[in-house]
Design a protein around this motif. Structure first.
Motif, short mmCIF file in Angstrom:
data_model
loop_
_atom_site.label_atom_id
_atom_site.label_comp_id
_atom_site.label_asym_id
_atom_site.label_seq_id
_atom_site.Cartn_x
_atom_site.Cartn_y
_atom_site.Cartn_z
N SER A 1 0.95 -1.27 0.13
CA SER A 1 0.15 0.05 0.05
C SER A 1 0.90 1.24 0.21
O SER A 1 0.28 2.26 -0.35
CB SER A 1 -0.96 -0.08 1.37
N THR B 1 -4.84 1.49 2.93
CA THR B 1 -4.59 -0.05 3.57
C THR B 1 -5.78 -1.00 3.10
O THR B 1 -6.85 -0.74 2.84
CB THR B 1 -4.84 0.12 5.05
N GLN B 2 -5.15 -2.13 2.47
CA GLN B 2 -6.21 -3.13 1.86
C GLN B 2 -6.95 -3.50 3.01
O GLN B 2 -8.25 -3.33 2.78
CB GLN B 2 -5.47 -4.21 1.16
N SER B 3 -6.52 -3.91 4.09
CA SER B 3 -7.18 -4.39 5.17
C SER B 3 -7.88 -3.52 5.99
O SER B 3 -9.06 -3.82 6.68
CB SER B 3 -6.16 -5.15 6.02
N THR C 1 -4.17 -2.51 9.50
CA THR C 1 -2.78 -2.25 9.81
C THR C 1 -2.59 -1.38 11.00
O THR C 1 -2.70 -0.25 10.90
CB THR C 1 -2.07 -2.06 8.52
N SER D 1 0.08 -9.09 -1.95
CA SER D 1 -1.01 -8.14 -2.44
C SER D 1 -0.96 -8.09 -3.89
O SER D 1 0.28 -7.86 -4.16
CB SER D 1 -0.89 -6.93 -1.57
N LYS E 1 7.55 -8.15 -3.90
CA LYS E 1 6.73 -9.37 -4.35
C LYS E 1 7.66 -10.55 -4.45
O LYS E 1 7.44 -11.72 -4.14
CB LYS E 1 6.04 -9.19 -5.53
N GLU F 1 9.09 -11.71 -1.04
CA GLU F 1 8.19 -12.04 0.07
C GLU F 1 7.75 -13.59 -0.31
O GLU F 1 7.46 -14.37 0.57
CB GLU F 1 6.85 -11.33 0.36
O1 M6R Z 1 -3.76 -4.23 4.47
P1 M6R Z 1 -2.61 -3.12 4.38
O2 M6R Z 1 -2.78 -2.72 2.88
O3 M6R Z 1 -2.53 -2.02 5.32
O4 M6R Z 1 -1.22 -4.00 4.33
C1 M6R Z 1 -0.05 -3.66 4.36
C2 M6R Z 1 1.04 -4.22 4.44
O5 M6R Z 1 1.20 -5.37 5.52
C3 M6R Z 1 1.00 -5.32 2.91
O6 M6R Z 1 0.80 -4.41 1.82
C4 M6R Z 1 2.02 -6.35 2.90
O7 M6R Z 1 3.18 -5.67 2.44
C5 M6R Z 1 1.73 -7.16 1.81
N1 M6R Z 1 2.18 -8.69 2.07
C6 M6R Z 1 2.43 -7.23 0.51
O8 M6R Z 1 2.19 -8.06 -0.64
#
Ligand code: M6R
Length: 611
Positions: free
Chosen positions: A306, A350-352, A355, A403, A488, A491
């Motif tokens: 993100s 933030t995806q989730s 965080t 992600s 990517k 990880e």
């Molecule tokens: O849910 P978020 O976007 O806040 O998460 C942030 C990072 O933890 C997340 O993008 C992480 O870096 C992924 N594993 C990347 O693929």
């Protein structure tokens, strides 16, 4: 960053818990366990490692009941072994606790409880909660009241689910930090860390807020605030269906999610930009031109992938807004005393939406008077609840830890937001219309790219999967893509990789280049194309193996590079949505070739809810 589930109803609870934990395993997978209450009492079964180990253990047992809870762990305190796996119990074995987060004052509490005669069996911070409740009950306090009173003594972050074998049918849940959602069913209720495990049973969801406490039984759910007042909250109806979170025949969630990007990007812009009128509209975010003109600066706060989206967002927004934009890691922002006031807009990406570092950065900004907007994928998540405006990325559930579709939809959201800002600043409708048109055709270009390049990238992966190191280069909007490509790869394949601005290579990383070093460069036609070509010549002159992501039909690049991956042409601000896809596929196929655990890479978790 663990997965939590609790169920009370008429179903056989073990399959409900295991099915739910499968959907939560992305949150942590170093051990797992369940507790089931039946006529014989409380049974706790735990296993080290992935959920499959717990399943095979359960396969040898005849465990039934219709009330219980389960946990999948990402260790913070204590080794990831069976003994430290949740659930944890008090001395009597009746009070059973599962937990996500960290109890910061567990040590003084533990010492106090040990002095009072409690015997601890694990190295975890969580066990202290079970004994603390027991201690309260020893002096005559009833179970639910004992939990309420124990929670007041906890410091740190927690999502807790607690049962008492002596009081079957009652689940207590408490939240301070990590997420907890409650599914309201018919004659059954269920609580979990996110909505995915609930959707099979209900779409009616209540999100618990920080400081809240819930008591669930088969017939009802009662929520109390920090002052013990009953809270009335209507459930939200969640439209994601359970099938959207399944693999649908793909070998891994990551590959499925890479292939979903055309749909996800389309869903993110649909209903928000109207080409005919040249207007952008957001349901959950509205500024007037006057409100916008008050902003003097924008800060963007995010982590991981993100954060890379935020770096691209800076390019797009700064161009549109013509005010200074800074991008920070959440973990840095909160501690650097940033200059923030009511003329500052802070965007959390933030995806989730959960965080911990990003949320803490956003909280700090809010405390200092900033307006808060979040670009987020999860409806009702913590980030969205604290924000003044939200742009949802309609990516659908992202299960793979790496992600992918969350990133391209975040880029889409930033693009839309930049058009919105241009609209607020009174820019020509024709220019905005042209920009919209380019966005509208991106999903086709994504499909085209996947169709034409996936096989080729798989072959490249077969050639390069034994490499020890990779360098990723890009300039301008593609510098964040170089960072994202490197992230990517490392990880999921555990290969060391670095992302660098191509122009910066000569200041150090060039020393690494020899015939064993694959260099992945992004070199589409932007105003710095010629400069990137010069940087790539420097790589070739040192025998580096050059894999270039370039525009379709770039004959000059085909001559220079060892390998090219061609992407369809689009305007510069949208190019990252296309150029990142080859890096995702390359990482995926290299990891596949190396036999890595792609959806659940070692040491990682999908949502990082601890600091
Ligand atoms: O849910 P978020 O976007 O806040 O998460 C942030 C990072 O933890 C997340 O993008 C992480 O870096 C992924 N594993 C990347 O693929």
């Amino acid at each position: 960053m663990c997965g939590i589930i609790g169920y009370v109803g008429n179903r056989d609870v073990v399959p409900v818990l295991i099915g739910g934990l499968k959907k939560l395993e992305y949150r942590g997978y170093d051990s797992a366990g369940i507790a089931v209450v039946n006529a014989k009492g409380v049974d706790v079964v735990r296993a080290e490692g992935k959920l499959i180990n717990l399943e095979s253990k359960l396969g040898e047992m005849q465990l039934h009941g219709n009330f219980g809870m389960g946990h999948t762990r990402w260790a913070t305190h204590g080794k990831p072994n069976e003994n430290n796996a949740h659930p944890h119990r008090d001395c009597t074995g009746q009070v059973v606790v599962i937990h996500n987060g960290i109890i910061e004052n567990f040590l003084p509490l533990k010492q106090k409880l040990q002095a009072a005669g409690h015997e601890f069996k694990t190295e975890t911070d969580t066990e202290v909660v079970a004994h603390l409740i027991e201690e309260k009950m020893n002096s005559g306090t009833k179970f639910v009241e004992a939990v309420k009173s124990a929670i007041k003594e906890l410091e740190g972050h927690y999502a807790l689910v607690i049962i008492n074998g002596a009081e079957p049918g009652t689940i207590v849940a408490a939240k301070h930090g990590p997420p907890l959602v409650i599914g309201i069913g018919e004659d059954e209720n269920i609580v979990a860390s996110d909505v995915a495990p609930l959707l099979e049973y209900t779409r009616n969801i209540i999100y618990l807020e920080d400081g809240e406490f819930a008591v669930l039984d088969q017939k009802k759910v009662e929520i109390f605030d920090g002052e013990d007042k009953l809270v009335t909250r209507e459930p939200k109806r969640i439209l994601w269906d359970a099938v959207m979170a399944e693999k649908e025949g793909y070998r891994h969630y990551m590959l499925k999610e890479i292939h979903e990007q055309a749909r996800a990007v389309r869903d993110t812009f649909t209903g928000r930009m109207f080409e005919e009128s040249g207007q952008v509209f957001f349901n959950d975010l509205q500024f007037t031109s006057e409100e916008w003109s008050k902003f003097r600066r924008v800060h963007i706060v995010a982590c991981g992938t993100s954060w890379h989206a935020a770096l691209v967002g800076k390019f797009l927004l700064e161009e549109a807004a013509r005010i200074p934009i800074e991008v920070d890691y959440g973990s840095e922002y909160r501690y650097r005393n940033p200059i923030v006031d009511e003329h500052t807009l802070v965007i959390g990406v933030t995806q989730s939406g959960e965080t911990a570092d990003t949320i803490a950065g956003m909280q700090e900004a809010k405390r200092k008077g900033a307006a808060l907007v979040t670009i987020c994928n999860v409806i009702g998540s913590a980030a969205t609840r604290m924000s003044d405006g939200v742009i949802y990325t309609n990516a659908g559930p992202e299960i793979g830890v790496a992600s992918t579709k969350a990133f391209t939809t975040q880029l889409t959201a930033f693009y839309l937001f930049s058009l919105y800002v241009r609209q607020l600043r009174g820019e020509s409708r024709d220019d905005i219309r042209f920009a919209m048109h380019e966005m509208l055709v991106i999903p086709h270009k994504i499909e085209d790219l996947l169709l034409k390049q996936e096989k080729h990238i798989e072959e490249l992966a077969h050639r390069f999967y034994k490499s020890q190191d990779f360098l990723f280069l890009g300039r301008g909007v593609h510098y964040p893509i170089a960072l994202e490509g490197a992230l990517k790869l490392k990880e999921i394949s555990y290969i060391h990789a670095e992302g660098y601005p191509a122009g910066e290579m000569k200041h150090g990383p060039i020393a690494l280049i020899d015939e064993n070093m694959p260099v992945v460069a992004i070199a589409t036609h932007t105003p710095v194309y010629e400069k990137v070509v010069s940087n790539l010549q420097e790589v070739k002159a040192r025998d580096g193996k050059l894999i270039v992501i370039c525009d379709e039909g770039d004959e000059a690049m085909k001559k220079l590079a060892d390998e090219v991956i061609e992407v369809p042409w689009t305007v510069e601000p949208l190019q990252p949505i296309l150029t990142v896809i080859p890096t995702q596929l390359l990482a995926y196929y290299i990891a596949l070739r190396r036999g890595a655990d792609i959806d659940q890479p070692r040491n990682l978790a999908k949502s990082v809810t601890v600091e």
